[in-house]
Design a protein around this motif. Structure first.
Motif: not given
Length: 328
Positions: A228-230, A233-236, A243-246
């Protein structure tokens, strides 16, 4: 069936579709032209205008046709389509109502009626109308799609998923429908199937940062924190200001009990150098979206108390709570 209906359907009159535009107009203007034929010619003009996306003109032509022959359900149906394209949804429903009163088996009229009702947020009626349409025309994509969206809006997610399957059978590259089905699947707790949908979507749109974020949310629900975190981070990486991904990433770290370690650069779930950028992102979002309101609240708290110390304390609590909430 009245005489006008019979005239409209006779095969020998199909030859009038091949008329040149000026010949058709002369026949319409000729007082000797039979009423039924004139109505047919006006209908043809409206159909041509529909194809040219001249929707307002098409409505006028259909109206003129219906003044001469008000019982031709095909004209009411096509008029409904023109009104639908114009965004005149209530009038579309009314036109389609006339069509299905004259011919209850007019699948297109039921379909256009359902689309208009959906646009009017009458989801129950839209579902009923489109359900009738797919009974009559089982392969009609538009009807299945509107039925699916209506069921989704009504919270009838199991039916919606099945309906989206039928829509996608008719149009496999409808990625909007596939995305909507993913949402319905998540409501049902069918996360693995939703994940498959996002994998398919990302094959078509690998640079869609919103899809990476949504896929990450599904992985979070499946308990796969690292994946999920990966994805967050791909989205970012694709959109650093998303911001929603952060926020999703920091919330997951908080739930995992690793937020303090992450902020100190010691978490195993993410790269240490990303912490500063994420915190800056949170601070930027906080300043842009919440700080002005909170400053007003803080000033109000400060000046509405007799004690400046108490006012400052209350203001500080407002700021601390909001910043922490924004962080997670």
């Amino acid at each position: 069936m009245n005489r006008g209906d019979d005239f409209f359907l006779k095969t020998e009159h199909q030859r009038y579709w091949s008329l040149e535009p000026d010949v058709r107009q002369r026949l319409i203007a000729d007082e000797k032209t039979p009423v039924e034929l004139k109505a047919l010619l006006l209908y043809q003009v409206g159909k041509i205008q529909l194809e040219r996306k001249e929707f307002a003109q098409a409505v006028t032509s259909f109206d003129q046709s219906l003044e001469l022959q008000p019982r031709w359900h095909q004209v009411w149906t096509e008029r409904g389509l023109a009104l639908l394209k114009l965004g005149n949804y209530e009038a579309c429903v009314d036109s389609c109502n006339h069509a299905v009163e004259l011919n209850p088996d007019d699948a297109k009229a039921w379909s256009y009626r359902g689309m208009a009702l959906y646009a009017l947020r009458s989801y129950e009626d839209a579902a009923t109308s489109c359900d009738r349409a797919v009974d009559l025309a089982p392969d009609d994509y538009d009807s299945w799609r509107t039925l699916s969206d209506s069921l989704n809006q009504l919270g009838r997610y199991t039916e919606a998923v099945e309906s989206y399957d039928r829509a996608l059978d008719a149009k496999p590259d409808d990625f909007v429908a596939l995305n909507a089905q993913s949402t319905a699947l998540q409501h049902l707790g069918r996360y693995e199937e939703a994940l498959d949908n996002y994998d398919e979507l990302l094959q078509a749109e690998p640079d869609n940062y919103r899809l990476w974020h949504r896929r990450g949310l599904v992985l979070r629900r499946l308990g796969n924190r690292e994946a999920a975190i990966t994805d967050f981070d791909r989205a970012l990486a694709l959109e650093p200001d998303f911001y929603p991904a952060t926020r999703s990433k920091l919330f997951l770290l908080l739930k995992a009990g690793e937020l303090p370690a992450y902020l100190l650069g010691n978490s195993s779930l993410t790269k240490p150098e990303q912490a500063l950028g994420d915190l800056r992102h949170v601070l930027d979002a906080f300043v842009k979206t919440k700080l002005p309101t909170l400053l007003v609240l803080a000033l109000f708290a400060l000046y509405s108390t007799h004690s400046r110390a108490i006012g400052l304390l209350v203001a500080g609590v407002f700021l601390a709570i909001s910043f922490t909430a924004d962080l997670i």
